[in-house]
Write an enzyme that holds these catalytic residues in place. Sequence first.
Site, PDB file in Angstrom:
ATOM      1  N   HIS B  69       0.877  -1.188   0.000  1.00  0.00           N
ATOM      2  CA  HIS B  69       0.000   0.000   0.000  1.00  0.00           C
ATOM      3  C   HIS B  69       0.906   1.228   0.000  1.00  0.00           C
ATOM      4  CE1 HIS B  69      -3.477  -2.475   1.851  1.00  0.00           C
ATOM      5  NE2 HIS B  69      -3.591  -2.393   0.543  1.00  0.00           N
ATOM      6  N   SER B  70       0.867   1.954  -1.106  1.00  0.00           N
ATOM      7  CA  SER B  70       1.918   2.932  -1.378  1.00  0.00           C
ATOM      8  C   SER B  70       1.987   4.079  -0.375  1.00  0.00           C
ATOM      9  CB  SER B  70       1.766   3.475  -2.790  1.00  0.00           C
ATOM     10  OG  SER B  70       0.427   3.838  -3.052  1.00  0.00           O
ATOM     11  N   ARG B  71       0.852   4.478   0.198  1.00  0.00           N
ATOM     12  CA  ARG B  71       0.897   5.651   1.081  1.00  0.00           C
ATOM     13  C   ARG B  71       1.450   5.347   2.468  1.00  0.00           C
ATOM     14  NH1 ARG B  71      -5.508   6.860   2.005  1.00  0.00           N
ATOM     15  NH2 ARG B  71      -6.143   4.929   2.999  1.00  0.00           N
ATOM     16  N   GLU B  72       1.697   4.083   2.751  1.00  0.00           N
ATOM     17  CA  GLU B  72       2.189   3.703   4.074  1.00  0.00           C
ATOM     18  C   GLU B  72       3.712   3.871   4.120  1.00  0.00           C
ATOM     19  OE1 GLU B  72       0.371  -0.192   4.574  1.00  0.00           O
ATOM     20  OE2 GLU B  72      -1.622   0.655   4.334  1.00  0.00           O
ATOM     21  N   ARG B 127      -3.213   4.716  -2.348  1.00  0.00           N
ATOM     22  CA  ARG B 127      -2.988   3.416  -1.709  1.00  0.00           C
ATOM     23  C   ARG B 127      -2.829   2.272  -2.717  1.00  0.00           C
ATOM     24  NH1 ARG B 127      -5.747   0.170   2.706  1.00  0.00           N
ATOM     25  NH2 ARG B 127      -6.814  -1.569   1.726  1.00  0.00           N
ATOM     26  N   ASN B 144      -3.670  -5.704  -1.958  1.00  0.00           N
ATOM     27  CA  ASN B 144      -3.825  -6.647  -0.850  1.00  0.00           C
ATOM     28  C   ASN B 144      -5.247  -7.197  -0.760  1.00  0.00           C
ATOM     29  OD1 ASN B 144      -2.701  -8.157   1.251  1.00  0.00           O
ATOM     30  ND2 ASN B 144      -3.442  -6.729   2.811  1.00  0.00           N
ATOM     31  N   HIS B 196       2.848  -3.625   6.677  1.00  0.00           N
ATOM     32  CA  HIS B 196       1.924  -2.509   6.451  1.00  0.00           C
ATOM     33  C   HIS B 196       2.039  -1.524   7.607  1.00  0.00           C
ATOM     34  CE1 HIS B 196      -0.814  -4.353   3.303  1.00  0.00           C
ATOM     35  NE2 HIS B 196      -0.030  -5.366   3.616  1.00  0.00           N
ATOM     36  N   SER B 197       1.243  -0.450   7.541  1.00  0.00           N
ATOM     37  CA  SER B 197       1.056   0.410   8.712  1.00  0.00           C
ATOM     38  C   SER B 197      -0.427   0.815   8.716  1.00  0.00           C
ATOM     39  CB  SER B 197       1.958   1.631   8.630  1.00  0.00           C
ATOM     40  OG  SER B 197       1.506   2.538   7.651  1.00  0.00           O
ATOM     41  N   TYR B 198      -1.005   1.265   9.835  1.00  0.00           N
ATOM     42  CA  TYR B 198      -0.376   1.810  10.976  1.00  0.00           C
ATOM     43  C   TYR B 198      -1.074   1.486  12.292  1.00  0.00           C
ATOM     44  CZ  TYR B 198      -4.251   5.180  10.834  1.00  0.00           C
ATOM     45  OH  TYR B 198      -5.496   5.745  10.831  1.00  0.00           O
ATOM     46  N   TYR B 248     -11.068  -7.554  10.733  1.00  0.00           N
ATOM     47  CA  TYR B 248     -12.364  -7.912  10.142  1.00  0.00           C
ATOM     48  C   TYR B 248     -12.090  -8.926   9.051  1.00  0.00           C
ATOM     49  CZ  TYR B 248     -10.573  -4.219   7.062  1.00  0.00           C
ATOM     50  OH  TYR B 248      -9.754  -3.434   6.275  1.00  0.00           O
ATOM     51  N   GLU B 270       1.281  -4.480  11.063  1.00  0.00           N
ATOM     52  CA  GLU B 270       0.793  -3.105  10.929  1.00  0.00           C
ATOM     53  C   GLU B 270       1.678  -2.290  11.868  1.00  0.00           C
ATOM     54  OE1 GLU B 270      -1.654  -1.719   9.146  1.00  0.00           O
ATOM     55  OE2 GLU B 270      -2.766  -3.448   8.410  1.00  0.00           O
TER      56      GLU B 270
END
Lengths: 94, 309
Positions: B69-72, B127, B144, B196-198, B248, B270
Amino acid sequence: EKIFVGDQVLRITPSDEEQITLLRTLYEVTELQLDVWRHPTSPGQPTDLRVSFSSLQAVKVFLEHHSISYSIMIENVQELLDEEKKSMMKSKRI
Amino acid sequence: GRSTDSFDFASYHTIDEIYDWMDTLVDGHPNLVSKFQIGQSYENRPLYVLKFSTGGSNRPAIWLDTGIHSREWITQATGLWTANKIAEEYGKDPSITAILDSMDIFFEIITNPDGFAYTHSSNRMWRKTRSINAGSSCVGVDPNRNWDAGFGGFGSSSNPCSETYHGPYPHSEREVKSIVDFIRSHGNVKSVISIHSYSQMLLFPYGYTTAPAPDYQELNELAKKAVTDLAALYGTKYTYGSIADTIYLADGTTVDWAYENGIKYSFTFELRDTGRYGFLLPSSQIIPTATETWPALLDIMVHVLEHPY
């Protein structure tokens, strides 16, 4: 470049399943262009939502109307992005 | 000559800077690190993987990836620090030395290069991938949700405008397909760790069903140890458990695919959240985040080494 002036990130804490369902319904409203950073999971667990400046009032009214607790996690997204960019430029210069 | 000493790990970097740094790392550790390409992104950027190996042929291996996920951004930054740490600690730290004396580590630091470049040029909040969706003006697929593991159901969307759009079919994204092809052709990958984050979690299969994974007990105990060791440095509290129980139901995820394809030790992190910044974690927190994550990664990798299957 997309700018985010006035966008906020709200940290919302639903207290029960009913509020979680309400939030999920809210998040589906495409016109509001909501960006879910952290999805609702269970009561008491926070969910984070980036809301554009133009949708802020509607979202806050919705939350307050349904007595859903929230706080402002990021006051102005663009300010943080400007700081991030400045810090990258500084590092590059060094 | 190039040197990794001049690289600022405490700053965020562009894709060009990171790809340059990879070459520097290889130059600095020619007998340990190599770089190869497993494919091309939708916009034809190379998909580079760093290989850490002390020799041997087709050794059992550990796969690490950051930034699907690119923005992480904290994840790619943690990836850089971690890759450097692996190279620097070989021959010094007994755990990483033991691992690399028997196993190989493959590390894809920029797993979604098109998305990452886009976060630097046009939209910091991007993302997904950047593939065009037929019949829609909305771009990108959530990589993902694109894996062939319960593809297309819970926790993913069939709407191309959604951040969790699963794509037209499993492995439609080149970024995903390249990893699938690599891991399948390798045939001896024993662990997949996707970062991943966050929200401070260490998760394992399943995401697409609430049924416990056959190895639930072992994965749960290992996760518990890893998050305990992670917390030892700065007190950062992680939750852990299966994806379905902890967050979830989410279909089509990396670790479910890995687990269903026989890779027992499949985990997803995360990374840290201060409760104030989310995806915009300041660069001053890169080193603390990477440093605290390191012992948890080592726990998993050592366990993989000590529990061959």
